[in-house]
Each structure stands twice: as C-alpha cells, then as structure tokens.
Design an enzyme around this catalytic site. Structure first.
Site, PDB file in Angstrom:
ATOM      1  CG  HIS A  20      -4.728  -0.871   3.975  1.00 58.92           C
ATOM      2  ND1 HIS A  20      -4.983  -0.292   2.744  1.00 58.92           N
ATOM      3  CD2 HIS A  20      -3.918  -0.005   4.628  1.00 58.92           C
ATOM      4  CE1 HIS A  20      -4.357   0.872   2.663  1.00 58.92           C
ATOM      5  NE2 HIS A  20      -3.701   1.063   3.793  1.00 58.92           N
ATOM      6  CG  ASN A  21      -7.036  -1.496  -0.410  1.00 62.47           C
ATOM      7  OD1 ASN A  21      -6.045  -1.335   0.297  1.00 62.47           O
ATOM      8  ND2 ASN A  21      -6.958  -1.579  -1.715  1.00 62.47           N
ATOM      9  CB  SER A  72      -0.926   0.059   1.214  1.00 68.62           C
ATOM     10  OG  SER A  72      -1.658   1.288   1.177  1.00 68.62           O
ATOM     11  CE  LYS A  92      -3.296  -2.404  -0.385  1.00 62.34           C
ATOM     12  NZ  LYS A  92      -3.359  -2.476  -1.803  1.00 62.34           N
ATOM     13  CD  GLU A 152      -7.375   3.333   0.300  1.00 61.39           C
ATOM     14  OE1 GLU A 152      -6.333   2.696   0.609  1.00 61.39           O
ATOM     15  OE2 GLU A 152      -7.707   3.499  -0.886  1.00 61.39           O
TER      16      GLU A 152
HETATM   17  P1  NDP Z   1      -1.337  -2.459 -13.867  1.00 61.29           P
HETATM   18  O1  NDP Z   1      -2.254  -3.072 -12.895  1.00 61.29           O
HETATM   19  O2  NDP Z   1      -1.853  -1.441 -14.808  1.00 61.29           O
HETATM   20  O3  NDP Z   1      -0.652  -3.630 -14.726  1.00 61.29           O
HETATM   21  C1  NDP Z   1       0.199  -3.369 -15.806  1.00 61.29           C
HETATM   22  C2  NDP Z   1       1.344  -4.351 -15.825  1.00 61.29           C
HETATM   23  O4  NDP Z   1       0.844  -5.709 -15.941  1.00 61.29           O
HETATM   24  C3  NDP Z   1       2.237  -4.131 -17.031  1.00 61.29           C
HETATM   25  O5  NDP Z   1       3.574  -4.382 -16.654  1.00 61.29           O
HETATM   26  C4  NDP Z   1       1.737  -5.184 -17.994  1.00 61.29           C
HETATM   27  O6  NDP Z   1       2.679  -5.564 -18.965  1.00 61.29           O
HETATM   28  C5  NDP Z   1       1.466  -6.320 -17.063  1.00 61.29           C
HETATM   29  N1  NDP Z   1       0.580  -7.344 -17.618  1.00 61.29           N
HETATM   30  C6  NDP Z   1      -0.748  -7.240 -17.826  1.00 61.29           C
HETATM   31  N2  NDP Z   1      -1.231  -8.389 -18.339  1.00 61.29           N
HETATM   32  C7  NDP Z   1      -0.175  -9.227 -18.462  1.00 61.29           C
HETATM   33  C8  NDP Z   1      -0.031 -10.563 -18.923  1.00 61.29           C
HETATM   34  N3  NDP Z   1      -1.094 -11.272 -19.352  1.00 61.29           N
HETATM   35  N4  NDP Z   1       1.188 -11.118 -18.906  1.00 61.29           N
HETATM   36  C9  NDP Z   1       2.259 -10.402 -18.454  1.00 61.29           C
HETATM   37  N5  NDP Z   1       2.187  -9.152 -18.014  1.00 61.29           N
HETATM   38  C10 NDP Z   1       0.978  -8.570 -18.004  1.00 61.29           C
HETATM   39  O7  NDP Z   1      -0.027  -1.841 -13.135  1.00 61.29           O
HETATM   40  P2  NDP Z   1       0.156  -1.113 -11.740  1.00 61.29           P
HETATM   41  O8  NDP Z   1       1.613  -0.843 -11.685  1.00 61.29           O
HETATM   42  O9  NDP Z   1      -0.798  -0.014 -11.543  1.00 61.29           O
HETATM   43  O10 NDP Z   1      -0.208  -2.228 -10.661  1.00 61.29           O
HETATM   44  C11 NDP Z   1       0.476  -3.459 -10.565  1.00 61.29           C
HETATM   45  C12 NDP Z   1      -0.171  -4.289  -9.480  1.00 61.29           C
HETATM   46  O11 NDP Z   1      -0.045  -3.613  -8.243  1.00 61.29           O
HETATM   47  C13 NDP Z   1      -1.666  -4.518  -9.692  1.00 61.29           C
HETATM   48  O12 NDP Z   1      -2.000  -5.807  -9.270  1.00 61.29           O
HETATM   49  C14 NDP Z   1      -2.309  -3.477  -8.813  1.00 61.29           C
HETATM   50  O13 NDP Z   1      -3.602  -3.865  -8.387  1.00 61.29           O
HETATM   51  C15 NDP Z   1      -1.327  -3.430  -7.648  1.00 61.29           C
HETATM   52  N6  NDP Z   1      -1.314  -2.198  -6.894  1.00 61.29           N
HETATM   53  C16 NDP Z   1      -1.433  -0.988  -7.505  1.00 61.29           C
HETATM   54  C17 NDP Z   1      -1.415   0.194  -6.775  1.00 61.29           C
HETATM   55  C18 NDP Z   1      -1.507   1.512  -7.459  1.00 61.29           C
HETATM   56  O14 NDP Z   1      -1.572   2.530  -6.743  1.00 61.29           O
HETATM   57  N7  NDP Z   1      -1.509   1.564  -8.791  1.00 61.29           N
HETATM   58  C19 NDP Z   1      -1.261   0.173  -5.310  1.00 61.29           C
HETATM   59  C20 NDP Z   1      -1.065  -1.128  -4.766  1.00 61.29           C
HETATM   60  C21 NDP Z   1      -1.114  -2.251  -5.535  1.00 61.29           C
HETATM   61  P3  NDP Z   1       2.741  -4.787 -20.394  1.00 61.29           P
HETATM   62  O15 NDP Z   1       3.605  -3.584 -20.138  1.00 61.29           O
HETATM   63  O16 NDP Z   1       3.378  -5.767 -21.306  1.00 61.29           O
HETATM   64  O17 NDP Z   1       1.353  -4.430 -20.789  1.00 61.29           O
END
Ligand code: NDP
Length: 477
Positions: free
Chosen positions: A186-187, A128, A183, A190
């Site tokens: 937590h959300n 988080s 987690k 939130e």
């Molecule tokens: P996203 O959730 O937008 O995911 C994008 C990433 O996932 C890219 O690297 C993408 O690769 C990859 N991806 C998607 N589909 C596939 C697949 N089938 N095979 C391989 N790679 C894949 O990114 P975030 O950085 O926002 O979040 C990452 C994780 O962290 C998520 O699970 C999210 O819920 C969690 N999270 C996010 C927070 C936030 O504030 N954003 C906070 C806490 C947790 P490509 O570049 O090739 O498309």
C-alpha cells in the site's frame, strides 16, 4: 470492570486508536512507557468513553478481559520487540498481541512464530490513514491466525473507515505477516501515486506554464473525474496554499528534498527478492532519494539541457488534458505492479490473499483511497484470478484510449528536459508487456556466449548451448 481491548504506546497513532475504540463504546485499557502520556490522554479525552489508565505492564494486563486483546502502537523495530518481551510473559494461551506499527512483514513472521509456541495469537496489523484515520476510521490490514479475527474482527470493523457503500475497510488479509506485507505494498503504491502527481505538476508548471494556483484548479477539476482521490484532493490544497511570511506559493518555499521512512524502499527490496517488476514504485523511491542528494544536484547545475519551448496558452489547456490521460494510465500501471507484488507474496508465503478484498478495504480511510479502487474491485469481482489488472477489459480499454496522449506527454517531457521517471517507466512497462518479442533473446545469447548459461529455443524443447569459441555448432545442454 475490565477492558475489551488495551492499547500500549500512546503517541499520536496509539492515542487516536484508543480514542476511536472508546468512542465506539469499548472499554479501553491504556498504557505507555512514559506514564505522562497515559495521564494526558485520560485528562484530555477521558470524557469520550471508558478508559482504564494503567501505570505498569502488570496493571495493564490485569485490566483486560480474557482472552486478552493487547494492541501495541510503538515505534517499529527494536521497540516492538522490547514491548513484546515485556508483555508476553504476563499473558496466557489464547491471548492476543496485535502490532499496529509499521513492522517489516519478515519481523512479523518471526514474532508470530515465536509467540505461537507460547500459545499467544500474534496479529501483525497494518494501519493506514495517519493520525486522522486512526481517530475517525483507518483502513486496517490485519494478518495473523484466522481464528483471531473471529473476536477481533467485529471490533476492527466498528472502528474502521467505511467505504461509500458502507462496507468496513478491514478484512483478515491472511496468516502471519500478510497484513504487514499488504500495508507495505500500500505504501509503495502511495509513493508511486505521489510521484506521478508530482510529475504531472512539474509538467503543468514547466511545459504548460501554469502557476501553482492554476494547477490547483486543474487538480480540483481532475478530482471530480476518474482521478477522484484523497491524494489529488490534498495536492490541490497544498498547491493553492500561500506562504504567510513571503506571500509566495507555499510549494516554492519548501526545500525540494523528499524524505522517506522505509516502507517504499521495502516494497522495492522485496519485489527484487520476489522477482516482480515494480518499476514505477522503484522510480518513485529513487526520485525521492535523488532529490535528497543536494551536493550532487548542486554539482550538476551546469549540465546542458534542451532548448525549452513553452507552450502557448491555447496549447496549454489541451496539454493539461493529455497530462490527465498520462497520469491515469500510469496510475493503472503502478497498481498493476503493486497487485502483482501482493499476488507474488501471497504465492511465496502461502497466504491466499484475496486481491479483490484488498482493493475493497483501500476504498476508505487510507492515504491511497480513491474512486479508482472501486474499479479495481470490480475487475477482481468479474474475475478473481485476473493475471494482471491490465488484462481487465475496462482497464485495457481505458489505457487504449489514453495511450496516444500518454506517449505525447512523455515525448514532450523528454523534449523539454523535464524528468518524468514515473510516467516513462510505466509506459515502458506497458510496452514491454505488449511486445511480441523482447531483446531478452539477445540477452540469452550474450549470457550463453560469455558464460555458457544456455538458452531455450522457440521451436524445440530443452536447453541448448552454442560452441561460440569453436565451430559455433549447437549442442543440447
Ligand atoms: P512513534 O513511532 O513516534 O513511537 C512513539 C511511541 O513508541 C511512544 O509511545 C513511545 O513511548 C513508544 N516507544 C518507543 N520506544 C519504546 C520502547 N523501547 N519501549 C516502549 N515504548 C517505546 O509513534 P506514532 O504514533 O507516530 O506511530 C506508532 C506506530 O504506528 C509506528 O510503528 C508507526 O510506524 C506506525 N504508523 C504511524 C503512522 C503515522 O501516520 N504516524 C501511520 C501508520 C502507522 P514513550 O512515550 O515512552 O517514548
């Protein structure tokens, strides 16, 4: 050289987590499905530390020292399974896959079980703090096998946020899905915090008649007291922001339909399964959902409401103080409900979660970080098996001091027709817990009447049924 840790999935979260590891002196292997992201990371931030850019899954795995520590930071759900399926065959017993995405804890349990059979340690890790947290220090909630923490823990402690007393905001939460479960809650908390703040804002605006800029000032003042928290701080920032295009308060040009990604909804769904009353969190999720029903709201614009009588300037300041009391008391209740859900999950899945440790690691890095968490930790320090936060003496005393104002605020909201489902649900929960008798006795009577569901008596052991359709005598069931 080989990398001590690898990160695959280099969108905002993965990229910043990888940079955080590198800035802390670790050699980090980085990989992403679309290679351009890997290249961009190394080009832009390569100077921050030691990165090994891997083009293929094989290269990525080969770059890691053994036992391997591989962090997955991809979109939760099917993409996480796809990535696990890609990497697991390349790993060896003792290696570790760490899922830092927002996975549902049931998925984490399933994945942990499957990988355990291959001898791979699977750590479902809640993170988080958003993208800033990932870079500068998030609150980290790792689950998975205890022994995984021996080698992973010290690294996480380095990159995590630190509480004001210097303690790292990470601890081994418990086996399999425990980290993602915590987690999730937590959300949920939130969501409740944000809803309560929203209600306070609406009351200050519609009942007390303050402008957004004035309300920002009130929140700033509150932020120097017991409500001191990240969410109150950013609320003041958002409320004082003026839209450049129109010169209006920013909050007045934003469409009032709140979105959600799912973790709040999960918190409520799981609470229903576990039979835990998280009414405040549920109201927060429903309030977001209601806000999004544009057509329904449009069709309801003509519905009658009360005659609103705005407060005078002198009354407004006193009312604002009351709202602070209502907000604080309601906040105690939502945390009480959230911690109840964690305790129930821990019991159901045999996780043995230390609630005091959970409150401790939420003190920094995460979205709900607040001075308040110190008090929760103190409550669990004083008594680890506290049945409810409300049974802590300090919280009970604080609510006792707040409750008159809390009631007045709910009354004012009802009288003026301002919806405050969070404040009202929290108060109802508090009053229900306090009540010597609940109408549940009547419910039991009704259930026995229409369905012969039986009831227990206050004065005798056993189950009973009244012959409602006959002579109404009582039989032992
Ligand atoms: P996203 O959730 O937008 O995911 C994008 C990433 O996932 C890219 O690297 C993408 O690769 C990859 N991806 C998607 N589909 C596939 C697949 N089938 N095979 C391989 N790679 C894949 O990114 P975030 O950085 O926002 O979040 C990452 C994780 O962290 C998520 O699970 C999210 O819920 C969690 N999270 C996010 C927070 C936030 O504030 N954003 C906070 C806490 C947790 P490509 O570049 O090739 O498309």
């Amino acid at each position: 050289t080989s990398a001590q840790i690898g990160v695959t999935g280099l969108a905002v979260m993965g990229r910043n987590l990888a940079r955080n590891f590198a800035r802390n002196g670790y050699t980090v292997a980085v990989h992403n499905r679309t290679e351009a992201r890997t290249k961009a990371l190394v080009e832009e931030f390569g100077g921050e530390g030691d990165f090994i850019a891997a083009e293929t899954a094989e290269e990525f795995v080969a770059a890691l020292e053994r036992p391997r520590r591989l962090v997955i930071m991809v979109k939760a759900g099917a993409p996480t399974d796809a990535v696990i399926q890609e990497f697991a065959p390349l790993l060896e017993p003792g290696d570790m896959i760490i899922d830092g995405g927002n996975a549902h804890f049931a998925d984490t349990r399933r994945r942990e079980k499957a990988l355990r059979e291959q001898g791979i340690h699977f750590v479902g890790m809640g993170v988080s703090g958003g993208e800033e947290g990932a870079l500068h220090g998030p609150s980290i909630m790792p689950g998975g096998p205890r022994e995984s923490y021996d080698s992973l823990g010290p690294m996480l402690e380095k990159i995590s946020a630190k509480a004001k007393d210097g303690a790292p905001c990470v601890t081994h939460i418990g086996p399999d899905g425990a980290g993602h479960f915590v987690k999730m809650v937590h959300n949920g908390i939130e969501y409740a915090d944000m809803q309560l703040i929203g209600e306070a804002y609406q009351l200050l605006r519609d009942v007390a008649g303050y402008s957004p800029a004035e309300i920002a000032g009130i929140f700033r003042r509150w932020n120097t007291g017991r409500l001191d928290s990240y969410l109150i701080e950013i609320t003041a920032e958002v409320l004082s922001h003026v839209d450049a295009a129109t010169g209006k308060p920013f909050v007045d040009v934003v469409v009032d339909q709140a979105e959600q990604k799912g973790t709040g909804r999960w918190t409520v769904q799981i609470a229903l399964d576990l039979g835990v009353p998280v009414s405040g969190i549920a109201e927060a999720v429903f309030a977001r959902s209601l806000s999004g029903h544009a057509a329904l709201r449009e069709a309801s614009q003509g519905l009658a409401g009360p005659k609103a009588v705005p407060l005078g300037k002198d009354e407004a300041a006193a009312f604002a103080d009351r709202v602070e009391q209502a907000l604080y008391a309601s906040k105690i209740v939502s945390y009480t409900q959230g911690f109840h859900e964690i305790a129930a999950g821990s019991e159901e899945y045999d996780w043995d979660i230390d609630l005091g440790a959970v409150s401790s690691i939420w003190r920094g890095g995460c979205i709900i970080r607040a001075a308040f968490l110190d008090r929760i930790r103190a409550a669990y320090d004083a008594r680890a098996d506290l049945p409810s936060l409300l049974s802590d003496e300090t919280f009970a005393r604080e609510i006792a001091g707040a409750q008159d104002d809390w009631r007045e605020v709910v009354i004012a909201a009802v009288r003026q027709g301002v919806p405050t489902p969070g404040f009202a649900a929290a108060l109802a929960y508090y009053d229900a817990l306090r009540a010597a008798r609940l109408p549940a006795a009547l419910t039991q009577g009704q259930r026995d009447f229409f369905g012969a569901h039986t009831y227990r008596r206050v004065d005798q052991e056993g189950s009973f049924h009244t012959l409602w359709g006959g002579d109404r005598s009582e039989v032992s069931a």
